[in-house]
Design a protein around this motif. Structure first.
Motif, PDB file in Angstrom:
ATOM      1  N   GLY A   1      -2.940  -3.988  -8.525  1.00  0.00           N
ATOM      2  CA  GLY A   1      -1.779  -3.979  -9.410  1.00  0.00           C
ATOM      3  C   GLY A   1      -2.158  -3.660 -10.848  1.00  0.00           C
ATOM      4  N   TYR A   2      -3.207  -4.321 -11.361  1.00  0.00           N
ATOM      5  CA  TYR A   2      -3.664  -4.022 -12.726  1.00  0.00           C
ATOM      6  C   TYR A   2      -4.123  -2.567 -12.842  1.00  0.00           C
ATOM      7  CZ  TYR A   2      -3.766  -9.107 -13.239  1.00  0.00           C
ATOM      8  OH  TYR A   2      -3.425 -10.437 -13.274  1.00  0.00           O
ATOM      9  N   GLY A   3      -4.760  -2.070 -11.772  1.00  0.00           N
ATOM     10  CA  GLY A   3      -5.200  -0.675 -11.791  1.00  0.00           C
ATOM     11  C   GLY A   3      -4.034   0.298 -11.841  1.00  0.00           C
ATOM     12  N   VAL A   4      -2.972   0.021 -11.067  1.00  0.00           N
ATOM     13  CA  VAL A   4      -1.789   0.894 -11.075  1.00  0.00           C
ATOM     14  C   VAL A   4      -1.137   0.904 -12.457  1.00  0.00           C
ATOM     15  CG1 VAL A   4       0.547   1.158 -10.142  1.00  0.00           C
ATOM     16  CG2 VAL A   4      -1.356   0.668  -8.604  1.00  0.00           C
ATOM     17  N   ILE A   5      -0.989  -0.268 -13.060  1.00  0.00           N
ATOM     18  CA  ILE A   5      -0.392  -0.346 -14.402  1.00  0.00           C
ATOM     19  C   ILE A   5      -1.236   0.444 -15.404  1.00  0.00           C
ATOM     20  CG2 ILE A   5       0.206  -1.919 -16.283  1.00  0.00           C
ATOM     21  CD1 ILE A   5       0.732  -4.061 -14.132  1.00  0.00           C
TER      22      ILE A   5
ATOM     23  N   PHE B   1       7.391   8.862 -15.602  1.00  0.00           N
ATOM     24  CA  PHE B   1       7.028   7.569 -16.189  1.00  0.00           C
ATOM     25  C   PHE B   1       8.088   6.508 -15.925  1.00  0.00           C
ATOM     26  CE2 PHE B   1       6.620   4.461 -19.670  1.00  0.00           C
ATOM     27  CZ  PHE B   1       5.326   4.042 -19.404  1.00  0.00           C
ATOM     28  N   LEU B   2       9.352   6.892 -15.823  1.00  0.00           N
ATOM     29  CA  LEU B   2      10.382   5.899 -15.500  1.00  0.00           C
ATOM     30  C   LEU B   2      10.159   5.333 -14.103  1.00  0.00           C
ATOM     31  CD1 LEU B   2      13.568   7.552 -17.040  1.00  0.00           C
ATOM     32  CD2 LEU B   2      12.401   5.493 -17.835  1.00  0.00           C
ATOM     33  N   THR B   3       9.711   6.202 -13.192  1.00  0.00           N
ATOM     34  CA  THR B   3       9.333   5.705 -11.855  1.00  0.00           C
ATOM     35  C   THR B   3       8.155   4.751 -11.961  1.00  0.00           C
ATOM     36  OG1 THR B   3      10.062   7.804 -10.902  1.00  0.00           O
ATOM     37  CG2 THR B   3       8.665   6.403  -9.532  1.00  0.00           C
ATOM     38  N   SER B   4       7.161   5.140 -12.768  1.00  0.00           N
ATOM     39  CA  SER B   4       6.012   4.253 -12.978  1.00  0.00           C
ATOM     40  C   SER B   4       6.445   2.943 -13.616  1.00  0.00           C
ATOM     41  CB  SER B   4       4.969   4.943 -13.874  1.00  0.00           C
ATOM     42  OG  SER B   4       4.519   6.138 -13.291  1.00  0.00           O
ATOM     43  N   LEU B   5       7.443   3.007 -14.495  1.00  0.00           N
ATOM     44  CA  LEU B   5       7.914   1.791 -15.163  1.00  0.00           C
ATOM     45  C   LEU B   5       8.554   0.835 -14.161  1.00  0.00           C
ATOM     46  CD1 LEU B   5       8.027   0.612 -18.004  1.00  0.00           C
ATOM     47  CD2 LEU B   5      10.315   1.589 -18.246  1.00  0.00           C
ATOM     48  N   VAL B   6       9.319   1.377 -13.208  1.00  0.00           N
ATOM     49  CA  VAL B   6       9.896   0.529 -12.156  1.00  0.00           C
ATOM     50  C   VAL B   6       8.779  -0.124 -11.344  1.00  0.00           C
ATOM     51  CG1 VAL B   6      11.286   0.537 -10.047  1.00  0.00           C
ATOM     52  CG2 VAL B   6      12.026   1.878 -12.017  1.00  0.00           C
ATOM     53  N   THR B   7       7.764   0.665 -11.001  1.00  0.00           N
ATOM     54  CA  THR B   7       6.629   0.124 -10.245  1.00  0.00           C
ATOM     55  C   THR B   7       5.881  -0.932 -11.057  1.00  0.00           C
ATOM     56  OG1 THR B   7       6.393   2.266  -9.152  1.00  0.00           O
ATOM     57  CG2 THR B   7       4.549   0.744  -8.977  1.00  0.00           C
ATOM     58  N   ILE B   8       5.695  -0.680 -12.360  1.00  0.00           N
ATOM     59  CA  ILE B   8       4.990  -1.646 -13.222  1.00  0.00           C
ATOM     60  C   ILE B   8       5.737  -2.968 -13.268  1.00  0.00           C
ATOM     61  CG2 ILE B   8       4.409  -2.144 -15.629  1.00  0.00           C
ATOM     62  CD1 ILE B   8       3.706   0.841 -15.920  1.00  0.00           C
ATOM     63  N   ILE B   9       7.053  -2.902 -13.480  1.00  0.00           N
ATOM     64  CA  ILE B   9       7.851  -4.135 -13.541  1.00  0.00           C
ATOM     65  C   ILE B   9       7.800  -4.872 -12.205  1.00  0.00           C
ATOM     66  CG2 ILE B   9      10.187  -5.043 -13.840  1.00  0.00           C
ATOM     67  CD1 ILE B   9      10.688  -2.695 -15.767  1.00  0.00           C
ATOM     68  N   SER B  10       7.888  -4.125 -11.110  1.00  0.00           N
ATOM     69  CA  SER B  10       7.821  -4.749  -9.781  1.00  0.00           C
ATOM     70  C   SER B  10       6.469  -5.417  -9.558  1.00  0.00           C
ATOM     71  CB  SER B  10       8.073  -3.699  -8.693  1.00  0.00           C
ATOM     72  OG  SER B  10       9.350  -3.119  -8.835  1.00  0.00           O
TER      73      SER B  10
ATOM     74  N   PRO C   1       0.815  -1.230   0.000  1.00  0.00           N
ATOM     75  CA  PRO C   1       0.000   0.000   0.000  1.00  0.00           C
ATOM     76  C   PRO C   1       0.841   1.269   0.000  1.00  0.00           C
ATOM     77  CG  PRO C   1      -0.844  -1.579   1.600  1.00  0.00           C
ATOM     78  CD  PRO C   1       0.476  -2.107   1.142  1.00  0.00           C
ATOM     79  N   LEU C   2       1.999   1.246   0.673  1.00  0.00           N
ATOM     80  CA  LEU C   2       2.876   2.417   0.662  1.00  0.00           C
ATOM     81  C   LEU C   2       3.423   2.676  -0.739  1.00  0.00           C
ATOM     82  CD1 LEU C   2       4.878   1.827   3.974  1.00  0.00           C
ATOM     83  CD2 LEU C   2       2.880   3.270   3.608  1.00  0.00           C
ATOM     84  N   VAL C   3       3.708   1.595  -1.477  1.00  0.00           N
ATOM     85  CA  VAL C   3       4.170   1.744  -2.866  1.00  0.00           C
ATOM     86  C   VAL C   3       3.095   2.437  -3.698  1.00  0.00           C
ATOM     87  CG1 VAL C   3       4.862   0.502  -4.945  1.00  0.00           C
ATOM     88  CG2 VAL C   3       5.695  -0.258  -2.728  1.00  0.00           C
TER      89      VAL C   3
ATOM     90  N   GLN D   1       3.348   6.078  -5.388  1.00  0.00           N
ATOM     91  CA  GLN D   1       3.170   6.207  -6.833  1.00  0.00           C
ATOM     92  C   GLN D   1       2.106   7.258  -7.155  1.00  0.00           C
ATOM     93  OE1 GLN D   1       4.987   4.443  -9.378  1.00  0.00           O
ATOM     94  NE2 GLN D   1       4.026   6.171 -10.400  1.00  0.00           N
ATOM     95  N   ILE D   2       1.061   7.332  -6.359  1.00  0.00           N
ATOM     96  CA  ILE D   2       0.025   8.359  -6.573  1.00  0.00           C
ATOM     97  C   ILE D   2       0.616   9.752  -6.418  1.00  0.00           C
ATOM     98  CG2 ILE D   2      -2.121   9.312  -5.624  1.00  0.00           C
ATOM     99  CD1 ILE D   2      -2.937   6.422  -4.950  1.00  0.00           C
TER     100      ILE D   2
END
Length: 747
Positions: A494-498, A454-463, A427-429, A433-434
């Protein structure tokens, strides 16, 4: 009057305590008498057991030697086959201790407060001066410590808590004497607190009391705050904390007191996070040095069992993960604030340190837990280094990678604590991210994809993708009942964040376009995103219920995009806000729709209810009608003003023809596949078309259009009827031929 009441209360308490003490002594005497009575029986039982065992030895001596050897071998095999006992939850001793000693802890805390209130009352009444107040405080603390000393033999835990309370009284007395009464200088106060800390540590070591050592650490870390005057003397503070942590490390190596090390780590981390605010106002390289020293100390603490036994336990793995990522966070942040480069030197260095142990495990050909832990930490730190070098946001990236690392370690070790930590960190992630996404509102001229947000979002997406893969098949590590809520909600989150991460990036770069174009592109992206989820449903463990819901959402979005969204796009094109080429992008929606209809729906539970046939037929009819309608308007309307006449002409003349063809198509599909619902849908559509034609359209047409419409519709209906009759006969002949062949075979 109040003083009299206090004296009476003290007398009553003394009488009650004396009464309880006499009862306890009486009970102790009764217990000793019972032990004396039981002891003869115990002696007789022991003698009988010895005689029985001697008989067994005599019998065993008579067994042949070969049989004894076989028994030994069998026993050895059984011992080898015994499963390794599971490691107990490391938090259970803590809860057990609190359960057994909570009253003692509350009692000593209440006693300290009571003494404090009594001293305050005495001060308010001017009974004692400032020096006497401090003297009473020091004497009270020393008295409590002496009481704990005399109780240590028979009541070890109780004695430790009592002694800790006495140490706390000494700390508070020294603080009040310095801050409130100004009886001595800051240096003198600090020396007194150091002496109190050293004394409590020596007592802890002498008493072999882990609880008292924790009290000592709490006091030692609190001492700088107690005597602080608001002036920053960070070199002195760092040296003091470093010496305190080195002492902690020595104690943990000598006594194996893990809780002491964890207490020191938590308190040191609180100090280090306090440095963030100080670094902004007064950046110095000294804080970097302290971070590195703390990293070395606690890294050695985490590797104690690995150094001694070549293995790492659950608390050690947690410490390795926390110390690596908390140190990287602080060092990179501080390095960035003092304008030093390159900031990736720290995650790369820490990755190399962990890689040394990884290579050691690889050289030993030991690919167990230690290898997995060092490999996971090394890869995570290298990932963090790449993300930081690409200017990704620090906190979000580190939390995302650390969450995935904890889940990876859980999969390798099976210890639930790592999965629990993942549930706490995930949840902290999402929250971090928000906050990262909010920077889109103020950002200007960001590069496509290669920008910090977006690079930060990309790290989060991969994680998240890796985490979802690790969570996919976890029944071997945990039961179905445990964690089911998180395992259901985390994939959806997770799908929502991506989805949001990619959508915000797209929206930012098309934000200068008209709102109709932004909406149309957003809906089109959503359609393809849901289509990808449906396409890879097996890899993501998407159940039948969720799959059906996604199909319904997909069909609803198709209707919205084909009707309202595309209508707004056509209006923008006719208003010269968009080029006509933009219109053809929305036709891409047909590709996922066709695949969903023929590749996904037949294997799903979508057609469990009859209404599903009506829904998909309605969607198909709306999509065909709207696309032909919009294409006709764009082809024959030169501008927005003339489009209204063109729209009425299509609706009156061509839409009934389109519906007639579609109705014929549905009836044909219904007959071919023997699905009655499609037949009903076809006839219902013909009924709607005919009703519309005779009630509205014929009165809006001129004579030529009216004649053309009736002729065309009549021909279509006759040809459709003729085709259906032929198809019906063909199907009937096929069925008859099949039945005849069956009869011939039976004969």
């Amino acid at each position: 009057m109040n003083e009299l009441l206090i004296i009476i209360l003290l007398v009553v308490i003394a009488l009650i305590f004396n009464n309880l003490n006499n009862k306890i002594k009486k009970l102790e005497k009764e217990v000793s008498d019972l032990n004396a009575k039981i002891s003869p029986n115990t002696t007789e039982t022991t003698v009988k057991q010895q005689e029985s065992s001697s008989q067994k030895i005599t019998i065993s001596e008579q067994v042949p030697s070969n049989e004894n050897q076989e028994r030994n071998l069998q026993q050895k095999r059984n011992n080898e086959e015994l499963p390794i006992p599971e490691q107990k939850d490391w938090l259970s001793p803590v809860f057990e201790f609190l359960k057994q000693n909570i009253l003692t802890i509350i009692g000593i805390f209440t006693l300290v407060l009571g003494i404090g209130y009594f001293v305050k009352y005495a001060i308010d009444k001017n009974w004692i001066g400032e020096t006497a107040r401090a003297g009473i405080g020091f004497c009270t603390g020393a008295t409590i410590i002496l009481i704990g000393h005399f109780l240590r033999k028979n009541y070890a835990t109780f004695s430790s808590i009592i002694t800790g309370g006495g140490v706390a009284v000494l700390y508070f007395t020294a603080t009040i004497a310095f801050r409130e009464y100004h009886l001595f200088s800051q240096n003198t106060a600090f020396i007194i607190t150091i002496l109190i800390t050293l004394g409590s540590i020596l007592l802890s070591y002498y008493y072999k009391s882990e609880i008292l050592m924790i009290f000592s650490l709490l006091g030692g870390f609190s001492a700088p705050l107690m005597i602080s005057t608001g002036q920053s003397n960070y070199p002195f503070l760092f040296i003091y904390l470093t010496l305190l942590n080195i002492g902690m490390l020595a104690i943990t190596f000598l006594k194996q007191w893990k809780s002491v090390g964890w207490t020191a780590y938590i308190l040191t981390t609180l100090y280090l996070f306090y440095l963030f605010s100080w670094t902004i106002d007064k950046p110095e390289f000294l804080s970097v040095v302290f971070y590195i020293i703390s990293y070395i100390i606690f890294y050695i603490f985490a590797l104690q069992n690995y150094i001694r036994k070549n293995t790492v336990y659950t608390p050690d793995i947690l410490m390795l993960a926390f110390i690596n990522f908390s140190s990287v966070t602080g060092l990179v942040y501080t390095f960035h604030e003092i304008k030093y480069e390159p900031v990736i030197v720290f995650p790369i260095t820490f990755a190399l340190v962990n890689m040394l142990f990884l290579l050691r495990e690889y050289g030993r050909k030991d690919f167990g837990t230690s290898f997995s832990v060092f490999a996971g930490i090394t890869v995570s730190l290298i990932t963090i280094a790449i993300a930081i070098q690409c200017k990704a946001h620090l906190i979000t990236s580190i939390w995302a990678v650390e969450a995935t690392l904890l889940l990876f370690i859980w999969k390798k070790t099976g210890h639930k604590i790592f999965k629990t930590c993942f549930y706490l960190l995930f949840p902290l992630v999402v929250i971090a991210q928000i906050f990262t996404w909010t920077e889109y509102f103020n950002a200007k001229q960001l590069s496509i994809v290669f920008n910090p947000i977006f690079l930060t979002s990309l790290v989060t997406i991969i994680s998240i993708i890796i985490s979802l893969y690790l969570l996919k098949n976890n029944q071997g590590a945990t039961t179905q009942k445990q964690g089911s809520f998180f395992e259901d909600s985390i994939p959806l989150i997770g799908y929502g964040v991506i989805y949001v991460a990619i959508l915000l990036e797209i929206t930012y770069h098309i934000s200068e376009m008209p709102w109709s174009a932004i909406t149309n592109i957003g809906i089109l992206f959503t359609l393809f995103y849901i289509f990808i989820l449906l396409l890879f449903k097996k890899q993501q463990n998407i159940g039948k219920d969720l799959e059906t819901r996604l199909i319904y959402i997909f069909l609803l979005l198709l209707v919205v995009n084909a009707s309202a969204s595309t209508s707004a796009v056509v209006t923008s094109i006719l208003s010269k806000e968009l080029s006509i080429g933009f219109y053809f992008w929305h036709l891409l929606q047909w590709l996922p729709f066709i695949y969903v209809c023929f590749g996904i729906i037949p294997s799903s539970d979508f057609h469990k209810t009859k209404i599903s046939y009506w829904i998909i037929s309605s969607v198909f009819t709306i999509m065909v009608s709207c696309d032909l309608y919009h294409s006709y308007v764009l082809a024959y309307a030169p501008d927005l003003i003339h489009s209204y006449v063109t729209e009425d002409h299509f609706i009156s003349l061509y839409l009934p023809i389109v519906w007639t063809i579609l109705a014929s198509f549905f009836i044909y599909i219904g007959l071919k596949r023997n699905i009655q619902e499609y037949n009903k849908i076809g006839f219902a559509l013909i009924g709607i078309m005919v009703l519309k034609l005779y009630s509205y359209d014929v009165w809006q047409m001129d004579n030529i259009s009216r004649i053309s419409a009736f002729i065309v519709l009549g021909l279509i209906l006759l040809l459709s009827s003729f085709t259906f009759q032929r198809l019906k006969n063909i199907i009937k002949n096929m069925v008859d031929k099949k039945d005849k062949n069956k009869e011939d075979l039976e004969v």
